[in-house]
Design an enzyme around this catalytic site. Structure first.
Site, mmCIF file in Angstrom:
data_model
loop_
_atom_site.group_PDB
_atom_site.id
_atom_site.type_symbol
_atom_site.label_atom_id
_atom_site.label_comp_id
_atom_site.label_asym_id
_atom_site.label_seq_id
_atom_site.Cartn_x
_atom_site.Cartn_y
_atom_site.Cartn_z
ATOM 1 N N TYR A 1 -1.552 -0.050 10.222
ATOM 2 C CA TYR A 1 -1.823 -0.793 8.983
ATOM 3 C C TYR A 1 -0.641 -0.670 8.009
ATOM 4 O O TYR A 1 -0.132 -1.664 7.487
ATOM 5 C CB TYR A 1 -3.114 -0.257 8.344
ATOM 6 C CG TYR A 1 -3.271 -0.612 6.903
ATOM 7 C CD1 TYR A 1 -3.644 -1.902 6.523
ATOM 8 C CD2 TYR A 1 -3.025 0.325 5.886
ATOM 9 C CE1 TYR A 1 -3.771 -2.233 5.189
ATOM 10 C CE2 TYR A 1 -3.159 -0.001 4.558
ATOM 11 C CZ TYR A 1 -3.527 -1.290 4.214
ATOM 12 O OH TYR A 1 -3.636 -1.619 2.891
ATOM 13 N N SER B 1 0.820 -1.211 0.000
ATOM 14 C CA SER B 1 0.000 0.000 0.000
ATOM 15 C C SER B 1 0.849 1.255 0.000
ATOM 16 O O SER B 1 1.969 1.269 0.538
ATOM 17 C CB SER B 1 -0.867 -0.012 1.271
ATOM 18 O OG SER B 1 -1.468 1.243 1.472
ATOM 19 N N LYS C 1 2.217 -3.539 6.423
ATOM 20 C CA LYS C 1 2.565 -3.760 5.009
ATOM 21 C C LYS C 1 4.088 -3.645 4.822
ATOM 22 O O LYS C 1 4.706 -4.448 4.127
ATOM 23 C CB LYS C 1 1.825 -2.758 4.127
ATOM 24 C CG LYS C 1 0.320 -2.977 4.084
ATOM 25 C CD LYS C 1 -0.015 -4.294 3.396
ATOM 26 C CE LYS C 1 -1.486 -4.598 3.383
ATOM 27 N NZ LYS C 1 -1.809 -5.914 2.797
HETATM 28 N N1 UFG Z 1 -13.374 10.617 2.524
HETATM 29 C C1 UFG Z 1 -14.433 11.460 2.785
HETATM 30 N N2 UFG Z 1 -15.562 10.895 3.289
HETATM 31 C C2 UFG Z 1 -15.696 9.559 3.563
HETATM 32 C C3 UFG Z 1 -14.602 8.723 3.284
HETATM 33 C C4 UFG Z 1 -13.458 9.284 2.762
HETATM 34 O O1 UFG Z 1 -14.356 12.671 2.576
HETATM 35 O O2 UFG Z 1 -16.747 9.148 4.053
HETATM 36 C C5 UFG Z 1 -12.153 11.203 1.949
HETATM 37 C C6 UFG Z 1 -10.921 10.961 2.799
HETATM 38 O O3 UFG Z 1 -10.808 11.924 3.787
HETATM 39 C C7 UFG Z 1 -9.826 11.018 1.745
HETATM 40 C C8 UFG Z 1 -10.515 10.482 0.477
HETATM 41 O O4 UFG Z 1 -11.912 10.590 0.715
HETATM 42 O O5 UFG Z 1 -9.468 12.340 1.526
HETATM 43 C C9 UFG Z 1 -10.188 9.037 0.192
HETATM 44 O O6 UFG Z 1 -10.411 8.300 1.380
HETATM 45 P P1 UFG Z 1 -10.412 6.708 1.430
HETATM 46 O O7 UFG Z 1 -10.713 6.315 2.836
HETATM 47 O O8 UFG Z 1 -11.276 6.166 0.346
HETATM 48 O O9 UFG Z 1 -8.923 6.331 1.028
HETATM 49 P P2 UFG Z 1 -7.549 6.806 1.698
HETATM 50 O O10 UFG Z 1 -6.885 7.682 0.694
HETATM 51 O O11 UFG Z 1 -7.689 7.329 3.048
HETATM 52 O O12 UFG Z 1 -6.828 5.411 1.912
HETATM 53 C C10 UFG Z 1 -6.379 4.605 0.890
HETATM 54 C C11 UFG Z 1 -6.593 3.145 1.246
HETATM 55 C C12 UFG Z 1 -5.754 2.752 2.413
HETATM 56 C C13 UFG Z 1 -4.322 3.128 2.175
HETATM 57 C C14 UFG Z 1 -4.188 4.575 1.787
HETATM 58 C C15 UFG Z 1 -2.789 4.841 1.380
HETATM 59 O O13 UFG Z 1 -7.938 2.907 1.544
HETATM 60 O O14 UFG Z 1 -5.822 1.354 2.591
HETATM 61 O O15 UFG Z 1 -5.035 4.872 0.702
HETATM 62 O O16 UFG Z 1 -2.414 6.086 1.728
HETATM 63 F F1 UFG Z 1 -3.616 2.929 3.298
#
Ligand code: UFG
Length: 322
Positions: free
Chosen positions: A142, A118, A146
């Protein structure tokens, strides 16, 4: 003779797409999954299936003794927030479980592993787009799990036990365009499935976490890569390991940044109506901008994402709902 690949976590969201791609490219597939978060409907009829947990060594070794030529390992817990409150669970599943897989491979002489890593291994980006030379400094447990398994694979490779490909995913989204994979994630934590739950009435509304970031529209920017493109990188990585046995680590992303607001607006366009959401406070640990430099994957694997338009990606998700 067709090579046989054990796909640990093959009933899960990314694993099921990997299973499909392997089958399409002529591999035999043995899905190994405990169905704790994966869904049996995702296992295609051409695949063999053993229901088992990677912590259950006898069952895992039984599967590994079935004439396996390579392993794709995606059986892991992946909720960043949960990993910070219950690291024990992540230590057990992601660390101990992965070590069980590696040791079972060594025991049965299985040489090649493609590992689901990741972008979380990098932690807070010092620059974007991030290449593989970016410092490694995970900021959540997490991401640490990894990285720890990457390091263990590096050692095992150095000691001649196996060869590996560590694939560092950025934000996986989308579903197979032919609708063959239909199992949605239960209790999703990521943006796209949460939006879809709001769009289908499973939840009343969703929140955009923060609109005061240093980005063009104030919301976080991410690199959204289609899961079918990710799946293709796994088959290419496995073929490369089988051909030259040289271990490697690559980022998988498109290089293109899309903001949360742009994703929401693109979803509204594809769905054809406004969605119900609020702006909420920032979520802890979210970098403003995270995009991939995936040149190395292109060079080593000839990998080039086919999906470059977020609306096309969203359509592959929404098509499952209509
Ligand atoms: N977000 C919202 N509302 C929500 C969910 C997410 O605004 O209900 C935003 C988050 O704040 C972020 C973006 O949408 O800015 C993407 O969020 P995700 O949770 O979909 O994904 P992340 O970028 O946080 O995380 C992903 C993977 C992780 C991994 C990470 C690597 O899901 O497993 O990228 O940095 F670790």
């Amino acid at each position: 003779m067709a090579k046989k690949i054990l796909v640990a976590g093959g009933a899960g969201y990314i694993g099921s797409h990997v299973q499909k791609q392997l089958l399409e490219e002529g591999f035999e597939v043995l899905v190994f999954d405990d169905l704790s978060s994966g869904d049996e409907v995702n296992i295609l009829p051409q695949a063999e299936f053993i229901r088992g947990n990677i912590l259950d060594k006898p069952v895992l070794e039984m599967a590994m003794s079935e004439g396996i030529d390579g392993v794709v390992h995606l059986a892991a817990k992946k909720a960043v927030g949960e990993s910070m409150v219950n690291p024990e669970l992540y230590a057990e599943n992601n660390l101990a479980g992965s070590i069980n897989i590696l040791n079972a491979m060594v025991k049965y002489g299985v040489k090649h592993i493609v590992f689901s890593s990741s972008a979380a291994v990098y932690g807070m980006p010092e620059y974007v787009p991030i290449d593989e030379k970016h410092p490694i400094a995970p900021i959540n447990y997490y991401g640490y799990t990894k990285r720890a398994i990457e390091e263990n694979m590096e050692w095992y490779a150095k000691l001649g036990k196996l060869d590996y490909a560590a694939l560092r995913y950025f934000n996986a989204v989308g579903y197979a365009a032919d609708k063959s994979i239909t199992g949605r994630e239960r209790n999703p934590q990521n943006l796209m499935p949460i939006i879809m739950e709001a769009a289908t009435g499973k939840r009343e509304k969703f929140a955009i976490f923060g609109n005061d970031y240093d980005t063009p529209d104030g919301t976080c920017v991410r690199d959204y890569v289609h899961v079918s493109d990710l799946a293709k990188a796994h088959t290419a990585a496995m073929k490369k390991l089988m051909a030259d046995g040289k271990s490697f680590t690559v980022n998988l992303g498109t290089g293109k940044g899309t903001s949360v607001k742009e994703i929401v607006e693109a979803c509204e366009k594809v769905i054809g109506r406004k969605l119900n959401y609020d702006y909420a406070a920032r979520r802890a640990g979210d970098p403003a901008k995270l995009t991939a430099n995936a040149d190395k994957a292109k060079e080593l694997l000839g990998w080039k994402p086919q999906y470059t338009d977020v609306e096309d990606i969203i359509r592959t998700v929404w098509n499952l709902e209509i």
